[in-house]
Scaffold this motif. Structure first.
Motif, mmCIF file in Angstrom:
data_model
loop_
_atom_site.group_PDB
_atom_site.id
_atom_site.type_symbol
_atom_site.label_atom_id
_atom_site.label_comp_id
_atom_site.label_asym_id
_atom_site.label_seq_id
_atom_site.Cartn_x
_atom_site.Cartn_y
_atom_site.Cartn_z
ATOM 1 N N SER A 62 0.260 14.885 8.176
ATOM 2 C CA SER A 62 0.375 13.590 7.500
ATOM 3 C C SER A 62 -0.663 13.536 6.370
ATOM 4 O O SER A 62 -1.381 14.512 6.113
ATOM 5 C CB SER A 62 0.174 12.463 8.508
ATOM 6 O OG SER A 62 -1.188 12.373 8.858
ATOM 7 N N GLY A 63 -0.746 12.395 5.705
ATOM 8 C CA GLY A 63 -1.668 12.250 4.581
ATOM 9 C C GLY A 63 -3.117 12.512 4.970
ATOM 10 O O GLY A 63 -3.884 13.094 4.201
ATOM 11 N N THR A 64 -3.477 12.105 6.169
ATOM 12 C CA THR A 64 -4.861 12.324 6.628
ATOM 13 C C THR A 64 -5.146 13.828 6.715
ATOM 14 O O THR A 64 -6.231 14.287 6.346
ATOM 15 C CB THR A 64 -5.078 11.649 7.999
ATOM 16 O OG1 THR A 64 -4.675 10.279 7.885
ATOM 17 C CG2 THR A 64 -6.528 11.702 8.442
ATOM 18 N N PHE A 89 -8.518 2.822 4.042
ATOM 19 C CA PHE A 89 -8.409 4.256 3.756
ATOM 20 C C PHE A 89 -9.642 4.783 3.041
ATOM 21 O O PHE A 89 -10.092 5.900 3.334
ATOM 22 C CB PHE A 89 -7.072 4.558 3.055
ATOM 23 C CG PHE A 89 -5.943 4.231 3.997
ATOM 24 C CD1 PHE A 89 -5.692 5.034 5.097
ATOM 25 C CD2 PHE A 89 -5.217 3.048 3.874
ATOM 26 C CE1 PHE A 89 -4.727 4.688 6.043
ATOM 27 C CE2 PHE A 89 -4.244 2.698 4.805
ATOM 28 C CZ PHE A 89 -3.994 3.527 5.894
ATOM 29 N N ARG A 92 -11.863 5.432 5.735
ATOM 30 C CA ARG A 92 -11.536 6.664 6.479
ATOM 31 C C ARG A 92 -12.140 7.886 5.803
ATOM 32 O O ARG A 92 -12.629 8.796 6.465
ATOM 33 C CB ARG A 92 -10.008 6.803 6.583
ATOM 34 C CG ARG A 92 -9.579 7.992 7.434
ATOM 35 C CD ARG A 92 -8.088 8.038 7.654
ATOM 36 N NE ARG A 92 -7.587 6.882 8.388
ATOM 37 C CZ ARG A 92 -6.303 6.689 8.708
ATOM 38 N NH1 ARG A 92 -5.398 7.601 8.366
ATOM 39 N NH2 ARG A 92 -5.920 5.622 9.363
ATOM 40 N N TRP A 93 -12.139 7.913 4.453
ATOM 41 C CA TRP A 93 -12.660 9.108 3.752
ATOM 42 C C TRP A 93 -14.183 9.161 3.851
ATOM 43 O O TRP A 93 -14.763 10.237 3.853
ATOM 44 C CB TRP A 93 -12.159 9.153 2.309
ATOM 45 C CG TRP A 93 -10.672 8.936 2.211
ATOM 46 C CD1 TRP A 93 -10.017 8.208 1.264
ATOM 47 C CD2 TRP A 93 -9.647 9.436 3.105
ATOM 48 N NE1 TRP A 93 -8.670 8.214 1.520
ATOM 49 C CE2 TRP A 93 -8.404 8.949 2.644
ATOM 50 C CE3 TRP A 93 -9.643 10.228 4.258
ATOM 51 C CZ2 TRP A 93 -7.191 9.226 3.276
ATOM 52 C CZ3 TRP A 93 -8.428 10.495 4.906
ATOM 53 C CH2 TRP A 93 -7.237 10.015 4.415
ATOM 54 N N VAL A 136 -9.065 5.673 -3.720
ATOM 55 C CA VAL A 136 -7.672 5.475 -3.311
ATOM 56 C C VAL A 136 -6.928 4.835 -4.485
ATOM 57 O O VAL A 136 -7.456 3.925 -5.121
ATOM 58 C CB VAL A 136 -7.611 4.555 -2.068
ATOM 59 C CG1 VAL A 136 -6.176 4.315 -1.653
ATOM 60 C CG2 VAL A 136 -8.408 5.165 -0.911
ATOM 61 N N SER A 138 -3.529 3.360 -4.348
ATOM 62 C CA SER A 138 -3.028 2.107 -3.782
ATOM 63 C C SER A 138 -3.623 1.985 -2.380
ATOM 64 O O SER A 138 -3.277 2.756 -1.484
ATOM 65 C CB SER A 138 -1.504 2.159 -3.709
ATOM 66 O OG SER A 138 -1.023 1.215 -2.788
ATOM 67 N N THR A 140 -3.497 0.811 0.763
ATOM 68 C CA THR A 140 -2.371 0.258 1.513
ATOM 69 C C THR A 140 -2.781 -0.885 2.440
ATOM 70 O O THR A 140 -1.972 -1.747 2.772
ATOM 71 C CB THR A 140 -1.728 1.387 2.335
ATOM 72 O OG1 THR A 140 -1.686 2.561 1.521
ATOM 73 C CG2 THR A 140 -0.324 1.052 2.776
ATOM 74 N N ASP A 163 -6.638 9.585 -3.510
ATOM 75 C CA ASP A 163 -5.718 9.387 -2.387
ATOM 76 C C ASP A 163 -4.546 8.573 -2.927
ATOM 77 O O ASP A 163 -4.670 7.375 -3.174
ATOM 78 C CB ASP A 163 -6.442 8.636 -1.261
ATOM 79 C CG ASP A 163 -5.482 8.067 -0.221
ATOM 80 O OD1 ASP A 163 -4.261 8.272 -0.334
ATOM 81 O OD2 ASP A 163 -5.966 7.388 0.705
ATOM 82 N N VAL A 165 -1.584 8.447 -1.301
ATOM 83 C CA VAL A 165 -0.620 8.553 -0.193
ATOM 84 C C VAL A 165 0.464 7.483 -0.325
ATOM 85 O O VAL A 165 1.650 7.779 -0.195
ATOM 86 C CB VAL A 165 -1.325 8.509 1.181
ATOM 87 C CG1 VAL A 165 -0.303 8.437 2.312
ATOM 88 C CG2 VAL A 165 -2.211 9.743 1.374
ATOM 89 N N SER A 166 0.070 6.236 -0.615
ATOM 90 C CA SER A 166 1.121 5.218 -0.800
ATOM 91 C C SER A 166 1.424 4.979 -2.272
ATOM 92 O O SER A 166 2.388 4.300 -2.601
ATOM 93 C CB SER A 166 0.751 3.900 -0.123
ATOM 94 O OG SER A 166 -0.373 3.317 -0.747
ATOM 95 N N GLN A 188 5.953 10.240 3.503
ATOM 96 C CA GLN A 188 6.630 9.106 4.156
ATOM 97 C C GLN A 188 6.524 7.771 3.451
ATOM 98 O O GLN A 188 6.808 6.748 4.044
ATOM 99 C CB GLN A 188 6.105 8.977 5.593
ATOM 100 C CG GLN A 188 4.751 8.297 5.770
ATOM 101 C CD GLN A 188 3.557 9.196 5.597
ATOM 102 O OE1 GLN A 188 3.648 10.231 4.954
ATOM 103 N NE2 GLN A 188 2.408 8.817 6.123
ATOM 104 N N LYS A 189 6.130 7.787 2.183
ATOM 105 C CA LYS A 189 6.005 6.482 1.505
ATOM 106 C C LYS A 189 6.911 6.486 0.287
ATOM 107 O O LYS A 189 8.117 6.523 0.444
ATOM 108 C CB LYS A 189 4.543 6.206 1.212
ATOM 109 C CG LYS A 189 3.766 6.259 2.542
ATOM 110 C CD LYS A 189 2.453 5.613 2.541
ATOM 111 C CE LYS A 189 1.758 5.902 3.854
ATOM 112 N NZ LYS A 189 1.226 4.724 4.495
HETATM 113 N N1 PLP Z 1 -4.192 6.862 2.547
HETATM 114 C C1 PLP Z 1 -3.410 5.812 2.318
HETATM 115 C C2 PLP Z 1 -3.594 5.022 1.064
HETATM 116 C C3 PLP Z 1 -2.441 5.449 3.259
HETATM 117 O O1 PLP Z 1 -1.649 4.403 3.051
HETATM 118 C C4 PLP Z 1 -2.315 6.208 4.439
HETATM 119 C C5 PLP Z 1 -1.330 5.825 5.471
HETATM 120 O O2 PLP Z 1 -0.936 4.687 5.615
HETATM 121 C C6 PLP Z 1 -3.151 7.289 4.618
HETATM 122 C C7 PLP Z 1 -4.074 7.600 3.644
HETATM 123 C C8 PLP Z 1 -3.084 8.112 5.844
HETATM 124 O O3 PLP Z 1 -1.909 8.795 5.862
HETATM 125 P P1 PLP Z 1 -1.249 9.287 7.239
HETATM 126 O O4 PLP Z 1 -1.015 8.093 8.073
HETATM 127 O O5 PLP Z 1 0.015 9.913 6.675
HETATM 128 O O6 PLP Z 1 -2.162 10.258 7.828
#
Ligand code: PLP
Length: 385
Positions: A62-64, A89, A92-93, A136, A138, A140, A163, A165-166, A188-189
């Motif tokens: 996944s994105g993570t 997010f 998270r980083w 990041v 967007s 999310t 990032d 991802v979204s 997945q986005k």
């Molecule tokens: N970064 C952003 C901006 C996200 O929206 C998400 C998931 O919602 C992630 C990272 C993490 O991605 P994943 O859930 O695919 O690991």
């Protein structure tokens, strides 16, 4: 009454029917010319969506996982990374960087507040040993989109990691033109594909940093990926999520046939309509009321309404799956995802259902006011006849 299911979350998102159907095709082997043909096309087409000529490595994660790949491949323990943290997010980083032994310069903002790129530039100037800076696109968790063009300018002397991802495929992101070294994304986005793939684009400068990096890694190794990509036909080092790559191939072709600039414009309209619909209902937006915020729209749950019951009721009574708040915003906000395979009627239906759900919970509103405001955005733009 029976309701149709509508996935209005900011990921995973609905996928076009052809993309869905492709997931049911017989599995093909990943070391064959047939897979190579798909993989070659998808890699070239991803570059058109990322707006980069750099290598884009696809990982079955996944994105993570893709962000973890970036951390493992670009740094050595003890290296310094600046991270903008204005939501779940970004946070998270910060945590991930620390988990891998990096020294993190954290630039923290309240959730929903955009990064200030003058402050980013100051942080870069006062940390001359900085190796990279991450932000990041967007966020999310809040719907807020950071100004990445300005961020890349402020961090041009170090490796810039975004990032997306979204954001990728929803919000404007001009990777090479803006000088972004590394873009992290997920399938997945806005890429309209089921979960299962993570992507990392790697500029030449980032690849040079990778060659010096001593962080332990094995599965997510850029060198192993590059070697496998160089084969004829190109491959991945390990068994990839073959079916998801075949689905991605179709989804990315759809994005390109709509036209990337049209895709950005559609998302701007979806976001604008969602915001006008929210305000029309008498609710308050979370985060700036700006067209940049085109992937996710977040709003406060009104006083006296139970946020979790509202989100749960929208799903149970109306078939509409939106997302609740994360972290400190849990129960306080809700989020409408519109990154990817979404049209005007998805937004209109969501606003219509939100009005009904709020009315059912005793919130004082005039049915149709939010819907009308959303419709007006589309009718004014000429996007719907
Ligand atoms: N970064 C952003 C901006 C996200 O929206 C998400 C998931 O919602 C992630 C990272 C993490 O991605 P994943 O859930 O695919 O690991």
């Amino acid at each position: 009454m029976m309701n149709k299911y509508r996935l209005m979350s900011p990921g995973p998102t609905p996928v076009p029917p052809e993309v869905s159907a492709a997931g049911a095709l017989p599995i093909i082997h990943h070391r064959t010319p047939e897979f190579g043909e798909v993989f070659t096309r998808v890699n070239e087409n991803l570059q058109r969506v990322f707006l980069t000529e750099a290598d884009i490595f696809t990982f079955s994660a996944s994105g993570t996982g893709a962000f973890e790949a970036a951390v493992q491949n670009l740094f050595s323990p003890g290296d310094k990374m600046l991270v903008v943290n204005n939501g779940n997010f970004g946070e998270r980083w910060v945590k991930m960087g620390r988990a891998f032994g990096l020294e993190i310069v954290e630039l923290k903002y309240d959730w929903g507040v955009k990064a200030d790129n003058d402050e980013v530039a100051e942080a870069v100037a006062s940390n001359p040993d900085l190796k990279a800076a991450a932000c990041v696109l967007s966020e999310t968790s809040t719907g807020t989109v950071n100004d990445i063009k300005g961020f890349a300018e402020a961090t041009r002397d170090v490796i810039t990691i975004v990032d997306a991802v979204s954001g990728l495929g929803a919000c404007e992101l001009r990777t090479d033109e803006w000088g972004v070294d590394v873009v992290v994304a997920g399938s997945q986005k806005a890429l309209m594909t089921p979960p299962g793939l993570g992507f990392v684009s790697v500029s030449e400068r980032a690849m040079a940093a990778h060659e010096e990096s001593t962080m332990p890694r094995y599965y997510f190794d850029f060198t192993a990926a590059k070697k496998a990509y160089a084969k004829n036909p190109p491959q991945t080092p390990w068994t990839p999520a073959v079916s998801v790559i075949i689905q991605l191939d179709l989804a990315v072709q759809q994005i390109l046939s709509e036209g990337l600039e049209n895709v950005f414009e559609r998302h701007v309209l979806l976001g604008r309509a969602a915001r006008e619909g929210i305000k029309g209902m008498g609710l308050t937006l979370f985060g700036p009321d700006e067209d940049m915020n085109s992937a996710v729209t977040a709003a406060y749950v009104p006083e006296g309404i139970d946020g979790k019951a509202f989100v749960g009721g929208l799903f149970r009574e109306h078939g509409i799956q939106v997302a609740g708040g994360q972290g400190p915003q849990e129960g306080k906000i809700f989020r409408i995802g519109h990154c990817g395979y979404f049209d005007a009627y998805d937004i209109i239906a969501t606003i219509a259902a939100a009005e009904l759900a709020l009315e059912a919970q005793g919130f004082d509103l005039e049915l149709g006011k939010g819907v009308g405001a959303a419709q007006r955005v589309f009718s004014k733009s000429g996007a719907v006849a």
